[in-house]
Design a protein around this motif. Structure first.
Motif, PDB file in Angstrom:
ATOM      1  N   GLU A   1     -88.684 -49.439 -31.435  1.00 23.28           N
ATOM      2  CA  GLU A   1     -87.439 -49.052 -32.098  1.00 23.28           C
ATOM      3  C   GLU A   1     -87.549 -49.247 -33.612  1.00 23.28           C
ATOM      4  OE1 GLU A   1     -84.803 -47.592 -31.092  1.00 23.28           O
ATOM      5  OE2 GLU A   1     -85.242 -47.533 -28.939  1.00 23.28           O
TER       6      GLU A   1
ATOM      7  N   HIS B   1     -85.378 -40.703 -33.741  1.00 26.35           N
ATOM      8  CA  HIS B   1     -84.612 -41.360 -32.681  1.00 26.35           C
ATOM      9  C   HIS B   1     -85.395 -41.226 -31.392  1.00 26.35           C
ATOM     10  CE1 HIS B   1     -81.320 -42.418 -29.944  1.00 26.35           C
ATOM     11  NE2 HIS B   1     -80.695 -42.920 -31.009  1.00 26.35           N
ATOM     12  N   THR B   2     -85.508 -42.322 -30.662  1.00 26.29           N
ATOM     13  CA  THR B   2     -86.348 -42.310 -29.464  1.00 26.29           C
ATOM     14  C   THR B   2     -85.788 -41.422 -28.356  1.00 26.29           C
ATOM     15  OG1 THR B   2     -85.236 -44.303 -28.659  1.00 26.29           O
ATOM     16  CG2 THR B   2     -87.267 -44.600 -29.947  1.00 26.29           C
ATOM     17  N   SER B   3     -84.515 -41.066 -28.434  1.00 30.11           N
ATOM     18  CA  SER B   3     -83.904 -40.237 -27.384  1.00 30.11           C
ATOM     19  C   SER B   3     -83.742 -38.785 -27.798  1.00 30.11           C
ATOM     20  CB  SER B   3     -82.536 -40.799 -26.980  1.00 30.11           C
ATOM     21  OG  SER B   3     -82.667 -42.099 -26.455  1.00 30.11           O
ATOM     22  N   THR B   4     -83.467 -38.552 -29.072  1.00 25.56           N
ATOM     23  CA  THR B   4     -83.199 -37.181 -29.522  1.00 25.56           C
ATOM     24  C   THR B   4     -84.303 -36.612 -30.397  1.00 25.56           C
ATOM     25  OG1 THR B   4     -81.976 -37.995 -31.457  1.00 25.56           O
ATOM     26  CG2 THR B   4     -80.712 -37.576 -29.436  1.00 25.56           C
TER      27      THR B   4
ATOM     28  N   GLN C   1     -92.519 -39.734 -22.073  1.00 22.99           N
ATOM     29  CA  GLN C   1     -92.266 -39.343 -23.452  1.00 22.99           C
ATOM     30  C   GLN C   1     -92.977 -40.306 -24.389  1.00 22.99           C
ATOM     31  OE1 GLN C   1     -88.026 -39.145 -24.027  1.00 22.99           O
ATOM     32  NE2 GLN C   1     -87.778 -37.329 -22.726  1.00 22.99           N
TER      33      GLN C   1
ATOM     34  N   GLY D   1     -82.166 -33.533 -30.385  1.00 23.55           N
ATOM     35  CA  GLY D   1     -81.607 -33.751 -29.058  1.00 23.55           C
ATOM     36  C   GLY D   1     -81.846 -32.618 -28.090  1.00 23.55           C
TER      37      GLY D   1
ATOM     38  N   CYS E   1     -92.797 -34.659 -24.937  1.00 25.75           N
ATOM     39  CA  CYS E   1     -92.624 -34.800 -23.488  1.00 25.75           C
ATOM     40  C   CYS E   1     -93.919 -34.402 -22.802  1.00 25.75           C
ATOM     41  CB  CYS E   1     -91.471 -33.921 -22.998  1.00 25.75           C
ATOM     42  SG  CYS E   1     -89.901 -34.245 -23.826  1.00 25.75           S
TER      43      CYS E   1
ATOM     44  N   LEU F   1     -92.649 -44.221 -24.916  1.00 27.99           N
ATOM     45  CA  LEU F   1     -91.209 -44.466 -24.977  1.00 27.99           C
ATOM     46  C   LEU F   1     -90.626 -44.739 -23.607  1.00 27.99           C
ATOM     47  CD1 LEU F   1     -90.075 -41.741 -27.545  1.00 27.99           C
ATOM     48  CD2 LEU F   1     -90.481 -44.177 -27.960  1.00 27.99           C
ATOM     49  N   ARG F   2     -90.845 -43.823 -22.673  1.00 31.99           N
ATOM     50  CA  ARG F   2     -90.257 -43.984 -21.338  1.00 31.99           C
ATOM     51  C   ARG F   2     -91.041 -43.158 -20.325  1.00 31.99           C
ATOM     52  NH1 ARG F   2     -87.044 -41.102 -24.589  1.00 31.99           N
ATOM     53  NH2 ARG F   2     -85.965 -43.020 -25.177  1.00 31.99           N
TER      54      ARG F   2
END
Length: 918
Positions: free
Chosen positions: A20, A29-32, A194, A120, A137, A151-152
């Motif tokens: 982070e 941003h790690t999500s968007t 990701q 996003g 991705c 990341l995930r």
């Protein structure tokens, strides 16, 4: 970048405040992901760099013609001089630039796209457009496009290529190991993962490795044919052309000022009776200047540019291949002495098949035998182990799954009846464990929904799994396992060794029920029950032995690299035709470690004998290529994965195999990309490249015959007759028509299906062989005799005689093209000529253009030539035809294999040693 490269998890968490913290510093941003703003993306690209690998820029048009134009200087008012410059510049520039077909194929190869998150939203972009901060991705089968941080995802497994490890290493990426590197491939992911990009392009791991001094930094680079021609023509001009022109000028001036020139006397009683600009002195100086500056250095280079351009473009169409920055390596390929190739996917089909299955000590491969001999209990355990512990991400696992569906009647409902235990389900459940060191194995902890019992299944290399087992199931219907004592282990090891010797990859399956310890289930690694052994083989590609035979006939040594053990490597090499039964096998098969441990002198002594290198790493391949180059060999390397990068960079010719199988990093560092994984395409490329090299030698022989004959004729006629039978207009016409069309005519020959039998050229072999010298000297002497015969024996006016000389000399060049189509054989020069339509067309156009030129040019009142009748044309064609039997006689003269240059060098050494003794 340092943290990621060194996998420094402690520094990542403490100094950089974790992933982070890195994301915050990079403005992502790690999500968007990063903002989908082209301006901001370009700013990132400017600051952090682009995701591209920088190679030397291809030679553009102006750079291609700079060196020739730097020396190309003709001061004349004639239109044909302008035409010569235009044709020369256009042909040389086009020939040096990349063909359009290469660009098209290159675009196909480099156009891989990958999914990223920007603003996003998910979108697909080219890998070259990825910037630092991008959230990428990844799914199973994707290649990691840049270095970054995890990341995930559900514990994805990545196959990393590492120069320090033989073969490939599979690593699980998670919070404890969040580092991803460019060139790695996702082999298992349960829905993908990701990553956040931290390094791109030349700052990524593999690109940094490419920039090491040891990568592709050989002090001695092999010259292309065009470079050799440039050096040759400069040498001829400086050592032959200029001295002869100067001597001829001196001889002519002596005759001129003493009044001994033939024709009209321009000096009478010491006074010049004609204007200087109308004198034969100016005419001779102009002709000598044109001959030296144009015919000797430049026309040969023009012809070579046309020859190589046409041949390479045709080769690219035939082979469906592209070159990343230069197509010059196509002709270099024709000079290679050694081809080093990887095994998997190139020599073999990379399509694994289960060839044997052992239940206990007995082979029960066929479906009927398995259904009859195996108990239901063992069948169910095998189905569970294969379904839950195998993913279709590697060729080996695909082969096991395919065999299980076909023979074991396995269906996907097995997964529904079992639950794979993972950390995100309950804290007391163990996770999937992968141990991917030298002994690859994988284990999974699962729970049956029927009885809520917990079981562990292991799969991996047979030797590793056997060490974990204490009992085994046999082919009886009993559910009770049999103790696996030391004697039984010896029997199973013999079975494994027997499969390995036949190049089978041996995979074992083991199982056991797990009881909770302190309320927790652990992934048990001992006391297992052996379920069975499978032998998997990657079959050789079809027609592999024929391809190897073609290489061996061409004098090219083929060496195989593989991470397999020495027994499997030897079996595959024998099946492919690299190892022959008649060969002395001592020292032919070696491991990478053994080669690495040799001293430099031992490597130099033994490297020629080595045919197969087993258990080899990327550094072993690199060391092999360097050793071969030290022995003056020209080395080509074919590869398809990142483990081949270092060797590809060091090689004289790097060949990337396959559009799908080859990784991006391999394609970027290769000189040639073949859109086919088959080594047979490399053999075809070798044959076609040898044809290009031979075509170049044919044109060089033809061109030097014309040049040397023209020089000799000008010198002898000036010294002996005091006049020049060839004016500068005729010389330029020869340069424009004969050389241009001859280069195309001799470049059109295609490789035949007949085996190529020749000795490899090597790094220090001269471009002009003894055979070429013999052939061209024979024709030069004959053409000098023809011209001097017409010069001194024809009793007619000067213009008529000069016209006969020029026409006969030109037709001798045209008919000499037939002689040049075959450098060595004394067979009929017309053999197979009817199939070479382009050659016949170019020859026909040359003859027609000459006749038309003479008819048109001779009508000018002040022209140098006059009209010829049929009788005169018959004389010219008669002289030209005689060149064919002359060539046949000359080719019967034997020549030594040792280059003449070497004889001269040895002579100078002997003289020097004798002088030192004195």
């Amino acid at each position: 970048m340092k943290v990621v490269k060194k996998k420094d998890l402690e520094r990542l968490n403490e100094e950089l405040r974790g992933i982070e913290g890195v994301a915050t510093a990079l403005g992502t941003h790690t999500s968007t992901g990063i903002p989908d703003d082209e301006k901001k993306i370009n700013q990132r690209r400017k600051i952090f760099g682009s995701n591209t690998y920088k190679k030397p820029r291809p030679k553009g048009f102006f750079r291609a013609v700079y060196r020739p134009l730097d020396e190309f200087a003709i001061l004349s008012d004639y239109v044909n001089v302008v035409a010569a410059v235009i044709l020369f510049v256009a042909a040389y520039g086009i020939g040096s630039c990349m063909p359009s077909s290469a660009r098209k194929s290159k675009a196909i190869i480099s156009g891989d796209e990958i999914e990223v998150l920007r603003g996003g939203k998910s979108k697909k972009v080219s890998k070259s457009e990825i910037v630092v901060g991008d959230v990428v991705c990844l799914k199973i089968g994707d290649e990691v496009p840049a270095d970054g941080l995890f990341l995930r995802g559900n514990n994805p497994q990545l196959e990393e290529r590492d120069s320090e490890i033989s073969g490939r290493a599979v690593q699980v990426v998670n919070e404890e190991n969040p580092f991803l590197f460019s060139g790695s491939q996702v082999v298992d992911g349960y829905g993908g993962c990701q990553m956040m990009v931290t390094s791109v392009g030349m700052k990524a791991k593999w690109c940094k490795m490419m920039r090491k001094p040891s990568c592709g930094s050989s002090d001695e680079k092999i010259d292309t044919v065009e470079d050799q021609v440039y050096n040759l023509t400069c040498s001829i001009r400086n050592k032959v052309g200029l001295p002869i022109a100067l001597l001829g000028l001196i001889a002519f001036l002596a005759r001129y000022f003493t009044g001994n020139t033939k024709g009209k006397q321009e000096i009478i009683n010491g006074k010049i009776k004609v204007e200087f600009w109308d004198s034969s002195l100016v005419e001779f100086i102009a002709t000598a200047f044109i001959t030296v500056v144009v015919v000797i250095p430049e026309s040969l280079r023009l012809g070579m540019a046309l020859t190589t351009f046409y041949s390479k473009k045709r080769l690219m169409a035939d082979m469906e291949m592209v070159s990343d920055t230069s197509v010059s390596r196509c002709e270099t390929m024709g000079s290679v002495t050694t081809i080093c190739t990887s095994k998997t996917g190139i020599l073999t089909m990379n399509r694994m098949e289960v060839k044997e299955f052992y239940l206990g000590e007995h082979s029960v491969l066929e479906k009927e035998a398995y259904l009859t001999n195996a108990s239901t209990h063992v069948k169910n355990l095998l189905k569970e182990g294969i379904a839950l512990n195998t993913s279709p991400s590697t060729p080996t696992d695909k082969a096991i799954l395919s065999w299980a569906v076909r023979v074991l009647d396995m269906d996907m409902e097995v997964k529904c009846r079992c639950l794979v235990l993972r950390p995100d389900h309950r804290d007391d459940e163990a996770a999937l464990n992968i141990n991917s060191q030298k002994k690859k194995r994988s284990g999974v902890l699962m729970k049956r929904e029927v009885d809520n019992t917990v079981h562990v299944h292991w799969k991996g290399e047979a030797e590793a799994i056997l060490e974990m087992c204490s009992s085994y199931y046999d082919n009886s219907i009993s559910r009770n396992p049999i103790d696996l004592d030391d004697e039984q282990k010896v029997k199973f090891r013999r079975i494994v060794q027997h499969m390995t010797e036949r190049s089978l990859q041996c995979i074992a399956f083991a199982h056991n029920q797990v009881e909770p310890v302190d309320g927790r289930h652990t992934l048990k690694e001992d006391g297992l029950v052996l379920l069975g052994l499978v032998g998997i083989k990657d079959p050789c590609r079809p027609k592999m032995k024929a391809a190897m035979k073609d290489c061996q006939n061409a004098g090219v040594d083929v060496k195989m690299f593989t991470s397999d053990n020495i027994s499997s490597a030897e079996d595959i090499a024998r099946e492919c035709g690299i190892l022959l039964d008649t060969d002395d096998q001592e020292g032919a098969v070696i491991t990478g470690e053994a080669f690495r441990n040799y001293s430099e002198d031992e490597r130099m002594e033994k490297v020629d004998k080595i045919q197969v290198m087993a258990n080899s790493s990327a550094n072993d391949k690199l060391l092999m290529v360097k050793t071969l180059k030290k022995k003056d060999g020209i080395v080509a390397v074919s590869g398809n994965n990142s483990n081949d990068v270092l060797a590809l960079l060091e090689a004289d010719v790097g060949i990337s195999m396959g559009n799908k199988a080859g990784t991006d990093v391999v394609k970027k560092v290769s000189n040639i990309v073949i859109l086919d994984d088959n080594f047979a395409s490399v053999a075809r490329l070798l044959k076609s490249s040898i044809c290009i090299y031979n075509n170049a030698q044919k044109f060089i022989q033809f061109q030097l015959t014309l040049n040397l004959a023209a020089l000799a004729i000008i010198f002898i006629s000036a010294a002996c007759a005091g006049e020049i039978p060839l004016d500068f207009t005729g010389v330029l016409w020869l340069n424009l028509i004969v050389n241009t069309l001859a280069s195309l005519a001799l470049a059109t020959e295609r490789p035949t299906e007949e085996p190529i039998k020749r000795q490899p050229v090597g790094r220090k072999e001269p471009l002009i062989s003894n055979i070429m010298l013999r052939n061209l000297l024979g024709q030069v002497v004959y053409q000098i005799v023809v011209v001097l015969t017409l010069l001194f024996k024809v009793k007619s006016v000067s213009k008529k005689r000069n016209t006969l000389i020029f026409s006969a000399f030109l037709l001798c060049q045209v008919f000499n093209e037939f002689n040049a189509t075959n450098l060595e054989s004394i067979e009929n020069v017309f053999k197979g000529i009817h199939r070479d339509i382009a050659f016949l067309v170019c020859t026909g156009i040359t003859i027609s253009a000459q006749v038309l030129f003479m008819q048109l040019y001779s009508h000018q009142e002040d022209g140098y030539f006059v009209m010829l009748n049929l009788w005169h044309w018959g004389i010219c064609f008669g002289f030209a035809i005689i060149s064919w039997p002359i060539d046949w006689i000359v080719k019967c003269i034997p020549v030594p294999k040792k280059p003449l240059v070497n004889y001269l060098s040895d002579t100078f050494k002997v003289v020097a040693q004798f002088g030192m003794k004195k």
